[in-house]
Design an enzyme around this catalytic site. Structure first.
Site, short mmCIF file in Angstrom:
data_model
loop_
_atom_site.label_atom_id
_atom_site.label_comp_id
_atom_site.label_asym_id
_atom_site.label_seq_id
_atom_site.Cartn_x
_atom_site.Cartn_y
_atom_site.Cartn_z
N ASN A 184 0.83 -1.21 0.00
CA ASN A 184 0.00 0.00 0.00
C ASN A 184 0.86 1.25 0.00
O ASN A 184 0.41 2.32 -0.41
CB ASN A 184 -0.89 0.04 1.25
CG ASN A 184 -2.11 -0.81 1.09
OD1 ASN A 184 -2.52 -1.12 -0.02
ND2 ASN A 184 -2.72 -1.21 2.20
N ARG A 478 -10.54 12.05 9.83
CA ARG A 478 -11.07 11.26 8.72
C ARG A 478 -12.32 10.46 9.09
O ARG A 478 -13.22 10.31 8.27
CB ARG A 478 -9.99 10.30 8.21
CG ARG A 478 -8.91 11.06 7.47
CD ARG A 478 -7.80 10.15 7.04
NE ARG A 478 -6.87 10.88 6.17
CZ ARG A 478 -5.79 10.35 5.64
NH1 ARG A 478 -5.47 9.09 5.88
NH2 ARG A 478 -5.01 11.06 4.86
N GLU A 619 1.35 -1.31 9.33
CA GLU A 619 -0.10 -1.46 9.48
C GLU A 619 -0.49 -2.80 10.10
O GLU A 619 -1.61 -2.97 10.57
CB GLU A 619 -0.78 -1.26 8.11
CG GLU A 619 -2.26 -0.93 8.24
CD GLU A 619 -2.91 -0.67 6.89
OE1 GLU A 619 -2.19 -0.36 5.92
OE2 GLU A 619 -4.15 -0.79 6.82
P1 ADP Z 1 3.10 -1.16 5.49
O1 ADP Z 1 2.61 0.21 5.16
O2 ADP Z 1 2.78 -1.57 6.86
O3 ADP Z 1 4.52 -1.36 5.09
P2 ADP Z 1 2.22 -2.25 2.97
O4 ADP Z 1 0.85 -2.58 2.57
O5 ADP Z 1 2.87 -1.09 2.32
O6 ADP Z 1 2.23 -2.13 4.55
O7 ADP Z 1 3.17 -3.50 2.71
C1 ADP Z 1 2.86 -4.79 3.15
C2 ADP Z 1 3.43 -5.77 2.16
O8 ADP Z 1 3.35 -7.10 2.69
C3 ADP Z 1 2.69 -5.81 0.83
O9 ADP Z 1 3.60 -5.61 -0.22
C4 ADP Z 1 2.07 -7.20 0.77
O10 ADP Z 1 2.00 -7.72 -0.53
C5 ADP Z 1 3.03 -8.00 1.63
N1 ADP Z 1 2.43 -9.22 2.20
C6 ADP Z 1 1.20 -9.38 2.72
N2 ADP Z 1 1.02 -10.64 3.14
C7 ADP Z 1 2.17 -11.31 2.89
C8 ADP Z 1 2.61 -12.65 3.09
N3 ADP Z 1 1.81 -13.57 3.62
N4 ADP Z 1 3.86 -12.96 2.71
C9 ADP Z 1 4.69 -12.05 2.14
N5 ADP Z 1 4.32 -10.77 1.91
C10 ADP Z 1 3.09 -10.39 2.29
#
Ligand code: ADP
Length: 653
Positions: A184, A478, A619
């Site tokens: 995200n 928000r 997050e």
């Molecule tokens: P934050 O802002 O907390 O860094 P993001 O949404 O930017 O969160 O990044 C979280 C990342 O983790 C995403 O790229 C998502 O695809 C990845 N992700 C989610 N679940 C898994 C999983 N089971 N294994 C590996 N990566 C994952």
């Protein structure tokens, strides 16, 4: 940064001459029984996230020979796997039965649609190609690795953790389930709140801001619980500031902390109160300026201007010089590479390995089905983001919104499915704040995206409903904005701007998200008219309604008071044509709850004890923003706590 001219020749096969003579008639089948085409190169466009994606396909009499993706405005990094991988898979398998790339669905669909159009132009059978299975990829061999630190998730928090752990000397592997880094974070606006006297010097202390500041003097420490001493310190700072006669903008980490606390203190539908954890909030607000400096030391550059992103409550929002959230990802990814961090894409973590009460690794699966075991001698950092794209999980935990329909769109990538929360809970972690989900008040009503419109800083935004009437103080938090918006007809409202507050767009120009403004207007995502009456007519608002409302609002700016909704922080009056209206509706944005952590980013169990070897950031965690997160606090959070988590894991024994 956008792919303004992503022009790789995708297929490895040689390109045949353009518009070669037709060897085989349209729609016929060659002797080998394979599809047949009128040879040549054909061009078509598909609709991506940010307008048209142009694709050229070259056909021989029997084959799709090559595919070239041309001019487009898709987000590079995020969309590259789709723009590169989909054409390669089509050519390799001679099929249109190719899966979209997770995290880049719209870009994938744009390519698939455009190629199908070219197939049709070349006289091929689209339906047959859609039904034809490509060559099955063989399951990869089992992978096993032993490192110091395993980071799960390649968004902002995960990359910050990986860089920080590597800077501390750890050998690091980062796994990411999507085909590209970013999560995200790369699609976020990139707003970063931090106290920053050098940049804030240019911001004026207006009368409304002064009014907001003085209101803290009337607040009682006794009703602030453990935040009482922070309020007391803030009150002292405000008194000193007032006595000094300064006209510069006031700010302090205590003001940021108290605003974060008040902005997050909420009561849910069951009467449970939640507020941010003092140590976590203090770590966030005092760490944000330092983490900004850390990012600068890694090569990320920030603009000099400070603004107030929607729901941030105070002018301390920074933006990088890169397009929206992309700079945070590209700069951290570059540094991770330089520091020797191994990045495994298309690798989904399934389970945290716990031995004798200590987290010692992660089990994962590659997209080709290969099983992966990663052993971590020092620690695992969970950074998988939230569960905004998991409607069932949202509905299961929601205790804040009267309804959380499964169909509500989201600003999130499809990968924000809460995996880390589920894995963490199984490994003994305590969950905190799970009932609370932040809705982004101003999102695209269909796609749920943040992008696709025109507006400026929070004080200059004016929201009106379908009747042309304002319905809220646009400078509020928000959840207040989203709640008010959901009560309007169809949950729809419009952000009204004049030429100045819209960012002075010119024909052919792009907005801050890189959207082509003319396309937004053509698609009715944005309405444009020389007069407010013209906007009323285009949108179908009652004649005279918007004109009267904006005249009244401009009067409130002149008098400095808004008797309707109590707005105090205003931008300039809306007087300069043309006028714009961006259609908006709330969508799921940030899931507030998650794994409980302490200020060292250690994951806590039900008794509040740190689980050895287990860290989390971003997050996926809960407890910092509590019931509602201030706009601009998320990127600060993931950088501050991502950096801490990496360093903590690297120094663990
Ligand atoms: P934050 O802002 O907390 O860094 P993001 O949404 O930017 O969160 O990044 C979280 C990342 O983790 C995403 O790229 C998502 O695809 C990845 N992700 C989610 N679940 C898994 C999983 N089971 N294994 C590996 N990566 C994952």
């Amino acid at each position: 940064m956008k792919n303004n001219a992503f022009r790789g020749l995708i297929a490895g096969l040689a390109c045949v001459g353009i518009a070669a003579a037709a060897l085989v008639g349209c729609g016929t089948v060659d002797s080998a029984g394979t599809a047949a085409y009128t040879p040549g190169t054909y061009t078509a466009v598909g609709q991506g996230n940010f307008g048209d994606v142009e694709v050229s396909v070259t056909f021989s009499a029997t084959k799709i020979v090559s595919i070239t993706v041309g001019e487009n405005s898709e987000t590079s990094g995020l969309s590259d796997p789709a723009l590169e991988g989909i054409p390669a898979a089509i050519v390799k398998g001679q099929t249109l039965a190719v899966d979209t790339v997770s995290g880049a669905t719209h870009s994938s669909e744009a390519v698939l649609t455009a190629v199908a159009d070219c197939v049709k132009q070349a006289g091929g059978d689209v339906e047959a190609l859609k039904a034809k299975k490509g060559a099955k990829t063989a399951k990869g061999a089992r992978i096993e690795k032993s490192v110091d630190v395993v980071v799960v998730g390649g968004g902002g928090a995960g990359l910050a953790a990986a860089v920080s752990a590597a800077q501390s000397g750890a050998k690091v592997v980062l796994i990411e389930k999507a085909s590209a880094l970013g999560g995200n974070t790369i699609r976020a606006g990139g707003a970063y709140n931090a106290v920053d006297p050098a940049r804030q010097k240019a911001v004026k202390m207006t009368a409304p801001l002064l009014g907001d500041l003085k209101s803290f003097l009337d607040m009682d420490e006794k009703s602030f619980g453990e935040f009482g001493p922070t309020l007391a310190t803030l009150k002292g700072q405000i008194r000193d500031y007032l006595a000094s006669g300064s006209t510069a903008l006031f700010d302090s980490v205590e003001l940021h902390a108290i605003q974060t606390y008040l902005g997050g203190k909420r009561v849910d539908l069951e009467g449970h109160e939640i507020h941010g954890n003092l140590e976590l909030v203090k770590t966030l607000t005092s760490g944000a300026p330092e983490a900004l400096g850390w990012l600068e030391s890694l090569g990320l550059t920030f603009r000099d201007e400070i603004s107030t992103v929607l729901g941030a409550l105070w002018p301390r929002t920074h933006g990088s010089t890169y397009h929206v959230g992309t700079g945070f990802i590209s700069v951290l990814a570059d540094n991770a590479a330089k520091l020797g961090v191994e990045i495994m894409l298309d690798t989904k973590a399934d389970e945290v390995i716990v031995q004798k009460g200590r987290v010692v690794g992660v089990k994962a699966t590659k997209a080709d089905g290969a099983s992966v075991v990663l052993k971590a001698s020092k620690g695992v950092v969970m950074a998988t983001g939230g569960y905004g794209a998991n409607p069932e999980m949202r509905a299961k935990y929601n205790t804040y919104w009267p309804s959380m329909p499964l169909t509500m769109p989201t600003t999130n990538t499809a990968n924000a499915t809460g995996d880390g929360i589920v894995m963490g809970e199984k490994a003994g972690a305590k969950l905190i704040g799970m009932g609370f989900v932040q809705l982004m008040p101003s999102s695209h009503p269909v796609s749920g995206a943040l992008s696709g419109g025109l507006w400026g800083s929070a004080e200059s935004q004016v929201f009106v409903n379908k009747q042309g009437k304002r319905f809220v103080n646009e400078y509020a938090e928000r959840d207040v904005l989203a709640s008010a918006a959901l009560k309007q007809t169809d949950g729809i409202f419009y952000i009204i701007c004049d030429q100045d507050s819209a960012g002075n767009p010119q024909p052919g120009s792009k907005n801050g998200w890189g959207d082509d403004v003319d396309t937004l207007i053509k698609n009715h995502d944005v309405y444009k008219a020389d007069t407010l009456a013209g906007l009323e007519q285009q949108i179908g608002m009652p004649a005279g309604s918007l004109q009267a409302e904006i005249a009244k609002y401009n009067g409130y700016i002149a008098s400095g008071a808004d008797p309707d909704f109590g707005k105090r922080n205003f931008g300039a009056p809306l007087v300069k044509p043309p006028f714009y209206a961006t259609i908006r509706s709330p969508s799921v944005h940030h899931t507030m709850g998650g794994l409980a952590i302490d200020e060292l980013a250690r994951v806590l169990d039900a008794s509040g004890k740190a689980i050895p070897g287990f860290y989390a950031a971003g997050e996926v965690t809960g407890g910092i923003h509590a019931g509602n997160r201030l706009g601009g606090n998320a990127i600060a959070d993931i950088m501050v706590f991502g950096r801490i988590a990496g360093a903590s894991a690297a120094s663990s024994r």
